[in-house]
Design an enzyme around this catalytic site. Structure first.
Site, mmCIF file in Angstrom:
data_model
loop_
_atom_site.group_PDB
_atom_site.id
_atom_site.type_symbol
_atom_site.label_atom_id
_atom_site.label_comp_id
_atom_site.label_asym_id
_atom_site.label_seq_id
_atom_site.Cartn_x
_atom_site.Cartn_y
_atom_site.Cartn_z
ATOM 1 N N LYS A 171 0.822 -1.118 0.071
ATOM 2 C CA LYS A 171 -0.129 0.010 -0.059
ATOM 3 C C LYS A 171 1.001 1.256 0.061
ATOM 4 C CE LYS A 171 -2.029 2.703 3.173
ATOM 5 N NZ LYS A 171 -1.632 3.710 2.541
ATOM 6 N N GLY A 224 6.892 4.299 8.802
ATOM 7 C CA GLY A 224 6.032 5.394 8.948
ATOM 8 C C GLY A 224 6.117 5.933 10.305
ATOM 9 N N SER A 225 5.117 6.596 10.875
ATOM 10 C CA SER A 225 5.311 7.273 11.948
ATOM 11 C C SER A 225 5.044 6.356 13.358
ATOM 12 C CB SER A 225 4.233 8.422 12.395
ATOM 13 O OG SER A 225 3.004 7.742 12.247
ATOM 14 N N GLY A 229 2.658 2.974 13.784
ATOM 15 C CA GLY A 229 3.246 1.764 14.082
ATOM 16 C C GLY A 229 2.500 1.269 15.299
ATOM 17 N N GLU A 247 9.801 0.377 10.890
ATOM 18 C CA GLU A 247 10.814 1.340 10.927
ATOM 19 C C GLU A 247 10.011 2.677 10.941
ATOM 20 O OE1 GLU A 247 13.872 1.040 10.270
ATOM 21 O OE2 GLU A 247 14.072 -1.079 9.707
ATOM 22 N N CYS A 281 13.461 10.604 8.337
ATOM 23 C CA CYS A 281 13.414 10.092 9.685
ATOM 24 C C CYS A 281 14.670 10.291 10.460
ATOM 25 C CB CYS A 281 12.982 8.634 9.393
ATOM 26 S SG CYS A 281 13.903 7.716 8.586
ATOM 27 N N GLU A 375 8.560 14.600 16.986
ATOM 28 C CA GLU A 375 9.249 14.716 15.591
ATOM 29 C C GLU A 375 8.447 15.727 14.975
ATOM 30 O OE1 GLU A 375 8.537 11.280 13.253
ATOM 31 O OE2 GLU A 375 10.559 11.458 12.422
HETATM 32 P P1 NAD Z 1 2.295 7.776 8.715
HETATM 33 O O1 NAD Z 1 2.493 6.854 9.782
HETATM 34 O O2 NAD Z 1 1.182 8.926 8.783
HETATM 35 O O3 NAD Z 1 1.809 7.080 7.477
HETATM 36 C C1 NAD Z 1 2.632 5.982 6.892
HETATM 37 C C2 NAD Z 1 1.717 5.103 6.204
HETATM 38 O O4 NAD Z 1 0.716 4.293 6.826
HETATM 39 C C3 NAD Z 1 0.783 5.655 5.010
HETATM 40 O O5 NAD Z 1 0.884 4.925 3.912
HETATM 41 C C4 NAD Z 1 -0.635 5.638 5.880
HETATM 42 O O6 NAD Z 1 -1.503 5.621 4.812
HETATM 43 C C5 NAD Z 1 -0.420 4.448 6.577
HETATM 44 N N1 NAD Z 1 -1.376 4.517 7.897
HETATM 45 C C6 NAD Z 1 -1.827 5.427 8.512
HETATM 46 N N2 NAD Z 1 -2.765 4.896 9.374
HETATM 47 C C7 NAD Z 1 -2.990 3.445 9.161
HETATM 48 C C8 NAD Z 1 -3.477 2.545 9.971
HETATM 49 N N3 NAD Z 1 -4.070 2.987 10.968
HETATM 50 N N4 NAD Z 1 -2.967 1.363 9.639
HETATM 51 C C9 NAD Z 1 -2.327 1.205 8.798
HETATM 52 N N5 NAD Z 1 -1.714 1.934 7.897
HETATM 53 C C10 NAD Z 1 -1.899 3.132 8.242
HETATM 54 O O7 NAD Z 1 3.744 8.358 8.249
HETATM 55 P P2 NAD Z 1 3.994 9.414 7.149
HETATM 56 O O8 NAD Z 1 3.610 10.671 7.548
HETATM 57 O O9 NAD Z 1 3.505 8.902 5.916
HETATM 58 O O10 NAD Z 1 5.623 9.312 6.990
HETATM 59 C C11 NAD Z 1 6.470 10.035 7.987
HETATM 60 C C12 NAD Z 1 6.764 9.258 9.022
HETATM 61 O O11 NAD Z 1 7.445 8.038 8.726
HETATM 62 C C13 NAD Z 1 7.827 9.803 10.176
HETATM 63 O O12 NAD Z 1 7.428 9.711 11.469
HETATM 64 C C14 NAD Z 1 9.195 9.357 9.679
HETATM 65 O O13 NAD Z 1 10.192 9.433 10.774
HETATM 66 C C15 NAD Z 1 8.752 8.002 9.318
HETATM 67 N N6 NAD Z 1 10.007 7.394 8.251
HETATM 68 C C16 NAD Z 1 10.482 6.261 9.125
HETATM 69 C C17 NAD Z 1 11.759 5.570 8.179
HETATM 70 C C18 NAD Z 1 12.660 4.855 8.790
HETATM 71 O O14 NAD Z 1 13.074 3.968 8.258
HETATM 72 N N7 NAD Z 1 12.472 4.358 10.300
HETATM 73 C C19 NAD Z 1 11.663 5.939 6.947
HETATM 74 C C20 NAD Z 1 10.952 6.948 6.555
HETATM 75 C C21 NAD Z 1 9.964 7.482 7.184
#
Ligand code: NAD
Length: 483
Positions: A171, A224-225, A229, A247, A281, A375
Site C-alpha cells: 500500500k 512510517g510514524s 506503528g 521502521e 526520519c 518529531e
Molecule cells: P504515517 O504513519 O502517517 O503513514 C505511513 C503509512 O501508514 C501511510 O501509507 C498511511 O496511509 C498508513 N497508515 C496510516 N494509518 C494507518 C493505520 N491505522 N493502519 C495502517 N496503515 C496506516 O507516516 P508518514 O507521514 O507517511 O511518514 C512520515 C513518518 O515516517 C515519520 O514519522 C518518519 O520518521 C517515518 N519514517 C521512518 C523511516 C524509517 O526508516 N525509520 C523512514 C521514512 C519515514
C-alpha cells in the site's frame, strides 16, 4: 516550470498483473506541493474484500516462483529502474516536492533489486549432526509505506520480500503514490508471474488498516510514524498475530565536542536537517554543542544553513523544496509557534510562500519542550549546550526515539565510549545522517522501531525459522522411547 508530466500518468491499482480502477471508481487527488496543482487522480482502494481475494489467490504463485524462478525477474526489474530514471525522478518530484537534483532513488532501487536477486540464494538453513539419529534443518521463510522516499522504500521492502519467496501487497502512501504505480508498469514489463506483486493506494483508514487486521496477511513491514506503528501492532495482535517489522520516527541527536573539526561538523549537521526539507526520519533535529565552542559552531552552522536555493523542485538548481502538503506545513507551523513560546527562534521560520519553511534554528529550548521531544519532520533544528560528556550522553538519550545519533570529536577513546553509550540503531562518528552503509543494519531503538533493514538483514524479516527433524539410522529419537 509546468507541472504536466511528459506522458499520461498511470494512476490505477495493480492487481494480478493488471491495472484496474477501484471497484467503485473512487479516486483521490495527488497535488504538486510547489504549485498546489492537481497532477493526477489516483484510484482509491477501499474494498477490504478486494484485498483479501487477490491476496489469497496469489499465494500459490508465490510458492511456485520461489528463488530460482524469481531471480531473473528481479534482475530485469533492476535494469528497468535505470532506464526509467528520468520518468521516476519527475513523478517523485511532482508528488513529494523533493528537489529533482536530489533524486538518486532509481539507482538505489536498481542496486537493491540486483543485490536481492542474488542474495535470495543466501536464505539457507543449517544442519546439526549433534543429535544422534536426527538430522535437524532450519528453513527460514505482507507492506505499508510512507511518503518521504516512496520509491526507495518500495525497493527496501519489495526486493527482499520477493527474494524470500513471498508475494507482496504494497500500500503506497496517499500523499505520494505515483512512483509506486509507475513501478507496477516496470513489474509488468519484467514479466513477473501474476499476483506476485500487487500495488494498491489509499488512506491509512480503511486501506492500511485493512492490511493490518487481515487474516491472510502473515507479515507487515511498515515504515512510517511511531503512532501508526502502534496502531498496526495492535491490529496485528487482535487479528492473527502477524509478524510486524517497524521502521518508525526519530528525533536524532548530534553531539559536537570542542575538539571536533567544527567546519566539517557544521556542514554535515546542517545538511542532515535541511535535506528533503527536514522530512527525513534520521535527520539530526537536536544538536548538542560543548559550551566552549558553541558560538563558533553556531556561526558556521548558520552560514551554511542559510545557503539554500528555495524554488521549483523541478528546477535542477533548487536545493530546498516545500513541505509535502498543507497538513505537513500546518504541523510544522504549530511547532514553530511552540518553539517561539518555549525558546528563541534565531534563524529562518515560515517562508510565507506556499508550503515552504526556511531552514530554521531554535536555541535555548528547554529539554522538556514539545519541540525537543516530538518529531517535527520539517527543516527545524534545536541547538543546545552541554558541559561534560556525561551531560551530553544524558541529554542525547533522554528521548523516546532512538534511530540515529552522531558524535563529532577527534578523541578516539571518547568516540568509542560515546558510540557505546548512545541509544540508537545507528551511530555516526564524525559523520551524520543521511550517511549510511548499505550493508549495515538499519533500524531503531525504543519508539523508533523494531527489526533491522539492510542488504544483509532484510531477507530475515520475510522468512520464518523452521526446525525440521528427520529421524535417520538406528538411534532413538527421544530418550523416553526405547528403540
Ligand atoms: P504515517 O504513519 O502517517 O503513514 C505511513 C503509512 O501508514 C501511510 O501509507 C498511511 O496511509 C498508513 N497508515 C496510516 N494509518 C494507518 C493505520 N491505522 N493502519 C495502517 N496503515 C496506516 O507516516 P508518514 O507521514 O507517511 O511518514 C512520515 C513518518 O515516517 C515519520 O514519522 C518518519 O520518521 C517515518 N519514517 C521512518 C523511516 C524509517 O526508516 N525509520 C523512514 C521514512 C519515514
Amino acid at each position: 516550470m509546468a507541472a504536466e508530466a511528459s506522458q499520461p500518468i498511470e494512476t490505477r491499482l495493480f492487481i494480478n498483473n493488471e491495472f484496474r480502477d477501484s471497484s467503485d471508481k473512487t479516486t483521490f487527488e495527488v497535488i504538486y506541493p510547489y504549485t498546489k496543482e492537481v497532477v493526477a487522480n489516483a484510484s482509491l482502494c477501499r474494498r477490504r474484500k478486494r484485498c483479501r481475494h487477490r491476496r489469497q489467490r496469489s499465494i500459490p504463485s508465490m510458492a511456485r516462483s520461489r528463488h530460482r524462478r524469481t531471480c531473473p525477474y528481479l534482475r530485469k526489474l533492476s535494469e528497468l529502474f535505470l532506464e526509467a530514471n528520468n520518468d521516476l525522478a519527475r513523478l517523485e518530484t511532482l508528488s513529494t516536492g523533493r528537489p529533482i537534483s536530489q533524486f538518486m532513488d532509481a539507482h538505489m532501487s536498481s542496486e537493491l533489486f540486483r543485490y536481492f536477486a542474488d542474495a535470495a540464494w543466501n536464505s539457507q538453513g543449517t544442519a546439526s549432526t549433534y543429535n544422534p539419529g536426527l538430522l535437524r534443518a532450519l528453513r527460514r521463510r505482507g507492506s505499508d509505506h510512507p511518503w518521504n522516499f516512496p520509491l526507495a522504500n518500495f525497493s527496501f521492502k519489495v526486493a527482499p520480500a520477493l527474494a524470500a519467496g513471498n508475494t507482496v501487497v504494497l500500500k503506497s502512501s496517499e500523499k505520494a503514490p505515483l512512483t509506486c504505480i509507475y513501478a507496477a508498469k516496470l513489474i509488468q514489463k519484467a514479466g513477473f508471474p501474476p499476483g506476485v506483486i500487487n500495488i494498491i493506494a489509499g488512506y491509512g483508514n480503511p486501506t492500511g488498516a485493512a492490511l493490518a487486521e487481515h487474516m491472510a496477511v502473515r507479515c507487515i513491514s511498515f515504515t512510517g510514524s511511531s503512532l501508526t506503528g502502534q496502531k498496526i501492532q495492535a491490529a496485528a495482535a487482535k487479528s492473527n498475530m502477524k509478524h510486524c517489522h517497524m521502521e518508525l520516527g526519530g528525533k536524532s541527536p548530534a553531539v559536537v565536542f570542542e575538539d571536533a573539526d567544527l567546519e566539517a561538523a557544521a556542514i554535515q549537521t546542517q545538511f542532515s536537517i535541511q535535506f528533503n526539507s527536514g522530512q527525513v526520519c534520521v535527520a539530526n533535529s537536536r544538536l548538542y554543542v560543548q559550551e566552549s565552542v558553541y558560538d563558533k559552531f553556531v556561526a558556521l552552522f548558520r552560514e551554511k544553513f542559510a545557503a539554500v536555493t528555495l524554488g521549483d523542485p523541478l528546477d535542477p538548481t533548487t536545493t530546498h523544496g516545500p513541505q509535502i502538503d498543507a497538513a505537513q506545513y500546518k504541523r510544522v507551523q504549530e511547532y514553530l509557534a511552540n518553539g517561539q513560546k518555549d525558546g528563541s527562534l534565531t534563524q529562518g521560520g515560515d517562508a510565507n510562500n506556499g508550503f515552504f519553511v526556511k531552514p530554521t534554528i531554535f536555541e535555548k529550548v528547554p529539554e522538556d519542550s514539545r519541540l525537543m521531544r516530538e518529531e517535527v519532520f520539517g527543516p527545524v533544528v534545536t541547538i543546545n549546550t552541554f558541559k561534560t560528556e556525561e551531560e551530553a550522553v544524558q541529554k542525547a538519550n533522554d528521548s523516546e526515539f532512538g534511530l540515529y545519533a552522531s558524535v563529532f570529536t577527534k578523541d578516539l577513546d571518547r568516540a568509542v565510549r560515546m558510540s557505546k553509550a548512545l541509544q540508537a540503531g545507528t551511530v555516526g562518528v564524525n559523520c551524520t545522517s543521511p550517511t549510511n552503509a548499505k550493508d549495515g543494519a538499519f533500524g531503531g531503538y525504543k519508539m523508533s522501531g523494531n527489526g533491522r533493514e539492510g542488504m544483509l538483514y532484510s531477507i530475515d524479516n520475510f522468512l520464518q525459522l523452521k526446525t525440521i527433524l528427520i529421524k535417520s539410522g538406528q538411534g532413538s529419537a527421544s530418550p523416553l522411547l526405547k528403540s
